[in-house]
Design a protein around this motif. Structure first.
Motif, PDB file in Angstrom:
ATOM      1  N   ALA A 560      49.149  39.896  45.352  1.00  0.00           N
ATOM      2  CA  ALA A 560      48.456  41.026  44.727  1.00  0.00           C
ATOM      3  C   ALA A 560      49.042  42.357  45.181  1.00  0.00           C
ATOM      4  N   LYS A 564      50.885  45.038  42.668  1.00  0.00           N
ATOM      5  CA  LYS A 564      50.459  46.426  42.532  1.00  0.00           C
ATOM      6  C   LYS A 564      51.665  47.360  42.522  1.00  0.00           C
ATOM      7  N   GLY A 569      47.940  45.375  37.115  1.00  0.00           N
ATOM      8  CA  GLY A 569      46.557  45.414  37.535  1.00  0.00           C
ATOM      9  C   GLY A 569      46.069  43.994  37.767  1.00  0.00           C
ATOM     10  N   CYS A 570      45.552  43.694  38.950  1.00  0.00           N
ATOM     11  CA  CYS A 570      45.130  42.328  39.282  1.00  0.00           C
ATOM     12  C   CYS A 570      43.701  42.325  39.803  1.00  0.00           C
ATOM     13  N   ARG A 571      43.043  41.210  39.585  1.00  0.00           N
ATOM     14  CA  ARG A 571      41.744  40.994  40.212  1.00  0.00           C
ATOM     15  C   ARG A 571      41.695  39.563  40.737  1.00  0.00           C
ATOM     16  N   LYS A 572      41.046  39.386  41.858  1.00  0.00           N
ATOM     17  CA  LYS A 572      40.962  38.074  42.497  1.00  0.00           C
ATOM     18  C   LYS A 572      39.674  37.386  42.081  1.00  0.00           C
ATOM     19  N   GLU A 573      39.799  36.133  41.673  1.00  0.00           N
ATOM     20  CA  GLU A 573      38.652  35.365  41.218  1.00  0.00           C
ATOM     21  C   GLU A 573      38.587  34.031  41.961  1.00  0.00           C
ATOM     22  N   LEU A 585      44.413  34.763  40.782  1.00  0.00           N
ATOM     23  CA  LEU A 585      44.668  36.167  40.447  1.00  0.00           C
ATOM     24  C   LEU A 585      44.856  36.276  38.944  1.00  0.00           C
ATOM     25  N   CYS A 587      46.194  38.881  36.350  1.00  0.00           N
ATOM     26  CA  CYS A 587      46.956  40.133  36.351  1.00  0.00           C
ATOM     27  C   CYS A 587      47.372  40.516  34.939  1.00  0.00           C
TER      28      CYS A 587
END
Length: 600
Positions: A560, A564, A569-573, A585, A587
């Motif tokens: 991540a 960046k 743009g990434c979010r962790k799930e 991730l 992204c």
């Protein structure tokens, strides 16, 4: 005490105090030790709990998460907008012209690798969505006027305003690709009943043949080399049609043996009978028993076409006779012939191959020193790869028809270490659950926003099988260092390729809408630098495209951080089962335009 001269003073009057003071000292020390023990044990208990809350490592792990400092990666100069590192025309002069070896993969050494982000062309727009994209694309996304001028008379494509249009023409199908394939289906009825599912098109042009076959339930790998002008593979992928960069030259194609149901060449001008017939031997290797080889163009129909080929009828007849002789020696039989199309079928009869044991036979049977599925930087050899007679359901007539074959455990799974029908079934079920979860995390899957998909380190093609009903296709990639499972992928009716992710993939920039990987860094980080793998992912991902990165907790935050720096743009799930040892991730790559005009 001492006098000023250093002599000791006598203090007989204080001797009576020594015992009580010693006892008091011992009592105080003991009490302090007791308090200290209580304090220290409480302090230790609090610190351990705090670390556990912050790190939350898996119980079986004794390592800490990988720490990488965030760094913004620079832009490459605008003249790298179509950079293909391992097939770079800037490097061609370093390699020989014999058999066009300069067009094969020649990756730059580590010290020449680019550590920058490949920019899109000026005026780049999000690609036109499937199925409209099959017939048109934005000119600014693939800004090549040369191919438009050179191929306009063959109806490959034409430029109108801001778009390239693809009318479906070609050198050998002036009436359109649809009429061409209709004639082919007359010769090969197996194309209509699910028998033929996978195909390869060598010298694919702009992949109109592969595009037409998609509506007929046939999935094609379109293959063409990188060149200075035509960018055929880039056009194909911009249209939403499967394609990779490649050429039959001195190395095997990156596919397992006995995999494709059909191979096709439409005036691809490959000298099939030269160099000991090695090019046709390679087609024979990757074509499954009972599979079809389709040729249109020289020397087929030479009786009526020779005048337009700048040759003589005698020369063309000689070429055709040599081709027929070579095909016969490779256990091919002429299956059908009409107008400009000829079809040969690879034999499923082992008795034909037994004749190759004759010392005078040419080409000879390959010995057992080279694995038939070895196909990553493996030299072509002038010998016949004979299908394994122990595998009974390898031939086109023996394997299940499409779509039943998608969920049937292929016989070749037994060749994989630990592979079995039960592991195949478990993998199939696992990916159905995972993809259902992915679609909750990324609702764009299954919509027209995602067409070109790559599973970067598949095993049996489970991810691709789970999205088979969505309007997309998946390029399944098997690591050249992993277990050789790609044959199982093809036996299921899916497509894919071998690849080493320490190198660049054989495609143009901006050619995939979605990249999926499951544990790639966990498996390959001991060999491949994570930063370069992610830079390669950025190169081949379309602006506004997505990546699903399923990784161990050890790697996920580091990935991540690098992402960046690439303007993702990434979010962790959580995973579908909400386990701590791995995360997902989601992204998205941002669309940006070059502000850098100087070469790096």
């Amino acid at each position: 005490m001492k006098h000023k001269d250093g002599k000791a003073m006598s203090q007989p009057d204080k001797s009576s105090r020594r015992v009580p003071m010693a006892l008091m000292f011992i009592v105080l020390c003991g009490f302090s030790f007791y308090l200290g023990k209580i304090f220290c044990s409480e302090k230790d208990r609090i610190v351990v709990n705090d670390i556990t809350k912050v790190v939350q490592l898996p119980k079986e792990s004794t390592t800490s998460p990988l720490q990488i400092k965030p760094t913004a990666l620079p832009e490459c100069s605008s003249d790298y907008q179509d950079y293909t590192p391992c097939t770079d025309p800037r490097r061609w002069k370093k390699y020989g012209f014999h058999r066009l070896t300069f067009m094969e993969r020649h990756c730059p050494p580590v010290f020449e690798r680019k550590e920058c982000l490949v920019p899109p062309p000026d005026g780049y727009k999000p690609p036109i969505r499937w199925p409209k994209s099959r017939n048109e694309c934005w000119y600014r996304n693939v800004p090549y006027d040369w191919i438009n001028k050179q191929k306009s008379n063959q109806n490959w494509l034409r430029k109108e305003g801001e778009k390239f249009l693809f009318p479906g023409g070609g050198t050998m199908f002036p009436k359109g690709v649809g009429a061409y394939v209709d004639l082919m289906q007359e010769l090969i009825p197996e194309m209509q009943d699910g028998t033929v599912r996978t195909a390869i098109d060598t010298g694919c042009g702009v992949a109109s043949w592969g595009g037409d076959l998609l509506d007929r339930g046939i999935l094609t790998v379109s293959l063409a080399p990188r060149d200075n002008h035509e960018a055929q593979v880039q056009f194909a992928l911009e249209r939403g049609i499967p394609a990779i960069l490649g050429i039959i030259s001195t190395q095997r194609l990156p596919f397992p043996s006995n995999s494709f149901d059909m191979a096709h060449c439409s005036r691809c001008l490959i000298p099939w009978t030269e160099f000991g017939g090695v090019y046709l031997l390679e087609v024979h290797r990757i074509l499954r028993p009972g599979g079809f080889w389709v040729l249109s163009g020289p020397p087929v129909n030479y009786e009526n076409r020779w005048r337009g080929w700048n040759t003589t009828v005698e020369e063309q007849k000689s070429d055709y006779d040599k081709l027929q002789e070579l095909l016969t020696s490779l256990c091919f039989k002429l299956y059908g012939k009409k107008d400009d199309i000829a079809v040969w079928q690879k034999s499923s009869d082992s008795s034909c191959y037994n004749q190759l044991a004759n010392p005078d036979a040419y080409p000879p049977k390959c010995d057992d020193s080279l694995e038939p599925d070895s196909a990553w930087y493996t030299p072509l050899r002038p010998c016949v790869v004979v299908p394994n007679p122990k595998i009974k359901k390898l031939g086109l007539k023996s394997i299940s028809k499409w779509p039943e074959r998608l969920h049937v455990a292929p016989e070749r799974i037994s060749d994989v270490h630990g592979g079995s029908a039960s592991t195949f079934k478990h993998d199939d079920s696992k990916w159905k659950v995972r993809v259902k979860h992915y679609k909750k995390l990324l609702p764009a899957i299954g919509t027209d926003k995602i067409r070109n998909v790559m599973d970067m380190n598949t095993v049996y093609g489970g991810f691709a099988a789970a999205v088979i009903d969505d309007p997309l296709w998946v390029m399944n990639v098997v690591s050249s260092y992993a277990a050789s499972t790609l044959a199982v992928v093809y036996d299921r009716g899916l497509i894919g390729t071998y690849h080493d992710w320490c190198e660049a993939f054989s495609t143009y920039p901006r050619t995939y809408d979605l990249l999926h990987l499951d544990g790639l860094f966990t498996a390959e980080s001991h060999r491949c630098d994570m930063k370069y793998v992610l830079l390669e992912m950025d190169r081949i991902l379309r602006p506004n495209g997505y990546a699903i990165i399923r990784e161990s907790s050890y790697f996920v935050d580091a990935v991540a951080t690098i992402a960046k720096g690439m303007r993702w743009g990434c979010r962790k799930e959580d995973t579908e089962y909400n386990v701590e040892k791995e995360k997902v991730l989601i992204c998205q790559k941002k669309l940006w335009y070059s502000s850098n005009r100087s070469s790096r």
